[in-house]
Write an enzyme that holds these catalytic residues in place. Structure first.
Site, short mmCIF file in Angstrom:
data_model
loop_
_atom_site.label_atom_id
_atom_site.label_comp_id
_atom_site.label_asym_id
_atom_site.label_seq_id
_atom_site.Cartn_x
_atom_site.Cartn_y
_atom_site.Cartn_z
N GLU A 85 0.79 -1.19 -0.08
CA GLU A 85 0.19 0.09 0.19
C GLU A 85 0.85 1.17 0.16
O GLU A 85 0.32 2.21 0.40
CB GLU A 85 -0.92 -0.06 1.34
CG GLU A 85 -1.87 -1.25 1.53
CD GLU A 85 -3.01 -1.48 0.30
OE1 GLU A 85 -2.79 -0.34 -0.64
OE2 GLU A 85 -3.53 -2.35 0.24
N HIS A 88 -2.23 2.07 8.49
CA HIS A 88 -3.33 1.22 7.90
C HIS A 88 -3.27 -0.20 8.74
O HIS A 88 -2.50 -0.86 8.83
CB HIS A 88 -3.34 1.09 6.51
CG HIS A 88 -4.04 -0.01 5.85
ND1 HIS A 88 -5.41 -0.02 5.77
CD2 HIS A 88 -4.00 -1.20 5.29
CE1 HIS A 88 -6.11 -1.05 5.18
NE2 HIS A 88 -5.11 -1.71 4.98
N HIS A 91 -6.72 -3.48 10.08
CA HIS A 91 -8.01 -4.16 9.76
C HIS A 91 -8.75 -4.36 10.98
O HIS A 91 -8.90 -5.34 11.34
CB HIS A 91 -7.36 -5.32 9.06
CG HIS A 91 -6.91 -5.23 7.72
ND1 HIS A 91 -6.32 -6.39 7.28
CD2 HIS A 91 -6.63 -4.18 7.06
CE1 HIS A 91 -5.63 -6.18 5.86
NE2 HIS A 91 -6.03 -4.92 5.66
N GLU A 112 -16.68 11.13 23.11
CA GLU A 112 -15.07 11.49 22.77
C GLU A 112 -14.96 11.81 21.36
O GLU A 112 -14.16 12.34 20.84
CB GLU A 112 -14.36 10.16 23.18
CG GLU A 112 -12.98 10.41 23.54
CD GLU A 112 -12.64 11.30 24.68
OE1 GLU A 112 -13.56 11.47 25.41
OE2 GLU A 112 -11.51 11.78 24.81
N HIS A 146 -12.71 -3.61 4.24
CA HIS A 146 -11.21 -3.76 4.34
C HIS A 146 -10.53 -3.24 5.65
O HIS A 146 -10.20 -4.10 6.18
CB HIS A 146 -10.35 -3.12 3.03
CG HIS A 146 -8.99 -3.32 2.92
ND1 HIS A 146 -8.33 -3.65 1.71
CD2 HIS A 146 -7.98 -3.39 3.85
CE1 HIS A 146 -7.16 -3.34 1.84
NE2 HIS A 146 -7.09 -3.59 3.08
O1 2HA Z 1 -0.38 -5.21 3.84
O2 2HA Z 1 -3.35 -4.79 4.53
O3 2HA Z 1 -4.23 -3.66 2.40
C1 2HA Z 1 -1.50 -5.86 3.96
C2 2HA Z 1 -2.83 -5.23 3.62
C3 2HA Z 1 -3.03 -4.69 2.22
ZN ZN Z 2 -5.01 -3.66 4.19
#
Ligand code: 2HA
Ligand code: ZN
Length: 301
Positions: free
Chosen positions: A141, A165, A167, A195, A236
């Site tokens: 990414e 980033h 998940h 908050e 995602h």
């Molecule tokens: O690095 O999260 O979006 C793996 C991921 C791809």
């Molecule tokens: Zn990801």
């Protein structure tokens, strides 16, 4: 050779290596790298980084680059063209997690799982100058991170340094029950707990389900990052940005917690979002007024 001679020999032979290891301001021991690794581990402990999921980049200061430069490789990798370009990141150095490397392993072996990359003078290519041992390359990414850095640097007058980033479970689940619409999602998050409006008064952007790692998702995300400091990727995960690791991790954490509270309230309420009590739009205005926050009024009724 008796035992004492052999111990003495080992000591003599190893002394310079030991001294070097102890006295060198090794890259791994720099405060920014400790903070970087700590965030990776914190995210893992939260359960946001299954397998190689998630990634982190940090735009280094000039002083940090200067301190680390003596330890950069004498033979940097080839310049790698990015599909994206940024004038305000020409020559910037980033600390990055590696593609296919696992966040849970970062603290155990930073030089294997993390690298430092240099951006070229045109702001459209990078090369690895430290770490990512055994042929590693920056996160899949990286183009999203790079574009987001560029947009957030411009939006914050240079203050933004971290793009993260992850998940997080509840944020992803939320995108299954809400449309990919920033206003709808932000209102739900703001109203989950008081908050939230303090942590992200501008709201949260949302991109629909798109191909991970693509230039298209990088462009779509960075377009939204002109307004928001966090953008949800439907189905995602979430991108968060900030001036330091604490603020950025905290933003990710607050958004995920709000999504979780909404889900819990739905379950307690038999699946209905007609809650007996919630936070009104006037409550949100009062909180923002109290702290003098620039609330995104477009998201209020
Ligand atoms: O690095 O999260 O979006 C793996 C991921 C791809
Ligand atoms: Zn990801």
């Amino acid at each position: 050779m008796d035992v004492m001679d052999s111990v003495q020999g080992m000591f003599d032979m190893g002394a310079s290596a030991v001294k070097e290891a102890v006295s060198k301001p090794a890259v791994e021991r720099q405060p920014f790298m400790r903070g970087f690794a700590r965030l990776c581990n914190d995210g893992w402990l939260q359960g946001w980084h299954e397998r190689n999921g998630g990634n982190l980049t940090y735009r280094m200061t000039d002083d940090e680059v200067k301190t680390c430069k003596p330890y950069f490789t004498d033979e940097p990798g080839e310049w790698v063209d990015m599909d994206v370009q940024a004038d305000n990141l020409r020559g910037a150095f980033f600390t990055v997690t590696g593609a296919g490397r696992f966040m849970r392993n970062v603290e155990l072996d930073i030089a294997h799982n993390v690298g430092i990359v240099e951006t070229n003078g045109a702001g459209d290519a990078y090369r690895v100058v430290w770490g990512l041992h055994d042929g590693g390359v920056p996160t899949s990414e990286f183009s999203s991170h790079f574009m987001n850095h560029s947009v957030r640097v411009a939006a914050t007058d240079g203050a933004c340094r971290v793009i993260y980033h992850a998940h997080p479970d509840n944020v992803i689940a939320l995108t299954k029950i809400l449309p990919p619409d920033a206003r709808t999602v932000t209102r739900m998050l703001w109203k989950a707990m008081t908050e939230c409006v303090m942590v992200f008064p501008k709201g949260v952007g949302v991109v629909p389900c798109m191909v991970p790692g693509s230039t298209e998702i990088a462009r779509a995300t960075s377009e939204l990052m002109k307004t928001y400091d966090a953008v949800i990727w439907a189905q995602h995960g979430l991108f968060a940005s900030g001036p330091d690791f604490d603020a950025t991790f905290g933003l990710m954490h607050a958004i995920e917690k709000a999504a979780k509270i909404h889900g819990l309230a739905l379950m307690m309420n038999g699946g209905s979002s007609e809650f007996a009590n919630t936070i009104s739009d006037d409550d949100l205005r009062a909180i923002a007024r109290n702290l003098n926050l620039a609330l995104n009024e477009e998201f209020l009724d």
